[in-house]
Write a protein that holds these residues in place. Structure first.
Motif, PDB file in Angstrom:
ATOM      1  N   ASP A  36       0.806  -1.224   0.000  1.00 56.19           N
ATOM      2  CA  ASP A  36       0.000   0.000   0.000  1.00 56.19           C
ATOM      3  C   ASP A  36       0.839   1.275   0.000  1.00 56.19           C
ATOM      4  OD1 ASP A  36      -2.432  -1.402  -0.030  1.00 56.19           O
ATOM      5  OD2 ASP A  36      -2.335  -1.691   2.146  1.00 56.19           O
ATOM      6  N   LEU A  37       2.165   1.154   0.005  1.00 55.34           N
ATOM      7  CA  LEU A  37       3.013   2.346  -0.053  1.00 55.34           C
ATOM      8  C   LEU A  37       2.712   3.135  -1.323  1.00 55.34           C
ATOM      9  CD1 LEU A  37       6.488   0.876   0.965  1.00 55.34           C
ATOM     10  CD2 LEU A  37       5.169   2.582   2.233  1.00 55.34           C
ATOM     11  N   PRO A  38       2.520   4.450  -1.225  1.00 56.61           N
ATOM     12  CA  PRO A  38       2.237   5.241  -2.432  1.00 56.61           C
ATOM     13  C   PRO A  38       3.299   5.099  -3.522  1.00 56.61           C
ATOM     14  CG  PRO A  38       1.799   6.541  -0.473  1.00 56.61           C
ATOM     15  CD  PRO A  38       2.452   5.259  -0.008  1.00 56.61           C
ATOM     16  N   ALA A  39       4.563   4.999  -3.147  1.00 51.61           N
ATOM     17  CA  ALA A  39       5.635   4.890  -4.144  1.00 51.61           C
ATOM     18  C   ALA A  39       5.580   3.583  -4.919  1.00 51.61           C
ATOM     19  CB  ALA A  39       6.991   5.034  -3.464  1.00 51.61           C
ATOM     20  N   VAL A  40       4.947   2.568  -4.352  1.00 48.13           N
ATOM     21  CA  VAL A  40       4.872   1.253  -4.975  1.00 48.13           C
ATOM     22  C   VAL A  40       3.722   1.180  -5.989  1.00 48.13           C
ATOM     23  CG1 VAL A  40       4.493  -1.204  -4.486  1.00 48.13           C
ATOM     24  CG2 VAL A  40       5.890   0.157  -2.955  1.00 48.13           C
ATOM     25  N   ASP A  81      11.047   5.167  -5.354  1.00 47.20           N
ATOM     26  CA  ASP A  81      11.530   4.491  -4.143  1.00 47.20           C
ATOM     27  C   ASP A  81      12.619   3.494  -4.539  1.00 47.20           C
ATOM     28  OD1 ASP A  81      11.920   2.889  -1.873  1.00 47.20           O
ATOM     29  OD2 ASP A  81       9.845   3.146  -1.235  1.00 47.20           O
ATOM     30  N   PRO A  82      13.869   3.723  -4.132  1.00 44.82           N
ATOM     31  CA  PRO A  82      14.959   2.831  -4.553  1.00 44.82           C
ATOM     32  C   PRO A  82      14.816   1.408  -4.027  1.00 44.82           C
ATOM     33  CG  PRO A  82      15.743   4.394  -2.912  1.00 44.82           C
ATOM     34  CD  PRO A  82      14.343   4.805  -3.270  1.00 44.82           C
ATOM     35  N   ARG A  83      13.970   1.200  -3.028  1.00 40.44           N
ATOM     36  CA  ARG A  83      13.775  -0.167  -2.518  1.00 40.44           C
ATOM     37  C   ARG A  83      13.114  -1.056  -3.563  1.00 40.44           C
ATOM     38  NH1 ARG A  83      10.805   1.313   2.975  1.00 40.44           N
ATOM     39  NH2 ARG A  83       9.745   2.605   1.439  1.00 40.44           N
ATOM     40  N   ILE A  84      12.283  -0.463  -4.419  1.00 44.82           N
ATOM     41  CA  ILE A  84      11.632  -1.242  -5.474  1.00 44.82           C
ATOM     42  C   ILE A  84      12.692  -1.781  -6.432  1.00 44.82           C
ATOM     43  CG2 ILE A  84      10.044  -1.151  -7.440  1.00 44.82           C
ATOM     44  CD1 ILE A  84       8.596   1.130  -5.852  1.00 44.82           C
ATOM     45  N   GLY A  85      13.580  -0.902  -6.882  1.00 44.89           N
ATOM     46  CA  GLY A  85      14.643  -1.333  -7.783  1.00 44.89           C
ATOM     47  C   GLY A  85      15.557  -2.369  -7.146  1.00 44.89           C
ATOM     48  N   ALA A  86      15.877  -2.157  -5.867  1.00 46.49           N
ATOM     49  CA  ALA A  86      16.759  -3.105  -5.172  1.00 46.49           C
ATOM     50  C   ALA A  86      16.098  -4.478  -5.049  1.00 46.49           C
ATOM     51  CB  ALA A  86      17.119  -2.562  -3.791  1.00 46.49           C
TER      52      ALA A  86
END
Length: 133
Positions: A36-40, A81-86
């Motif tokens: 539910d994170l907006p960046a996701v 959000d760099p966590r998505i790419g990681a």
């Protein structure tokens, strides 16, 4: 990193989303993955439909971890959000990839992909124009 997939069989929406969500959860850095994170949301929306045989999708991860996704005839989807790419990259190329044989195939075919002039010289993300003064 660039992930270019051409599907050899139809993929139902439910299978595609389950696959993506399962891998983002498994490889999410520092903390628990929250869909539910907006960046996701833009990234999930890109994957939230089935695919027909022969469709090609492209996901590009830049050096800062921002993800860009597209397929023919659709606008580019960008996530910041760099966590998505990681997480996405780790699921394919990390120390414990979701499919070690796929990782090996991806790396083996890298030289072939690098030789493709069109892939390397086609802008996936439109360049931003310099601001007019």
């Amino acid at each position: 990193h660039a992930y270019i997939s051409r599907f050899v069989q139809p993929i139902p929406r439910e299978n595609r989303m389950a696959f993506l969500l399962g891998h983002l959860k498994a490889y999410w850095p520092l903390g628990t993955f929250d869909p539910d994170l907006p960046a996701v949301q833009p990234f999930l929306a890109f994957f939230d439909r089935g695919l027909e045989r022969g469709v090609e999708t492209q996901v590009w991860i830049n050096a800062r971890g921002r993800a860009f996704a597209r397929e023919a005839g659709t606008p580019v989807v960008e996530t910041r959000d760099p966590r998505i790419g990681a997480a996405f990259s780790a699921s394919y190329l990390g120390e414990r990839p979701m499919d070690p044989a796929m990782k090996k195939d991806l790396l083996r075919e890298l030289a072939d992909v690098m030789a493709l002039h069109e892939v390397l010289h086609t802008d996936v993300v439109p360049r931003r124009r310099a601001r007019q003064k």
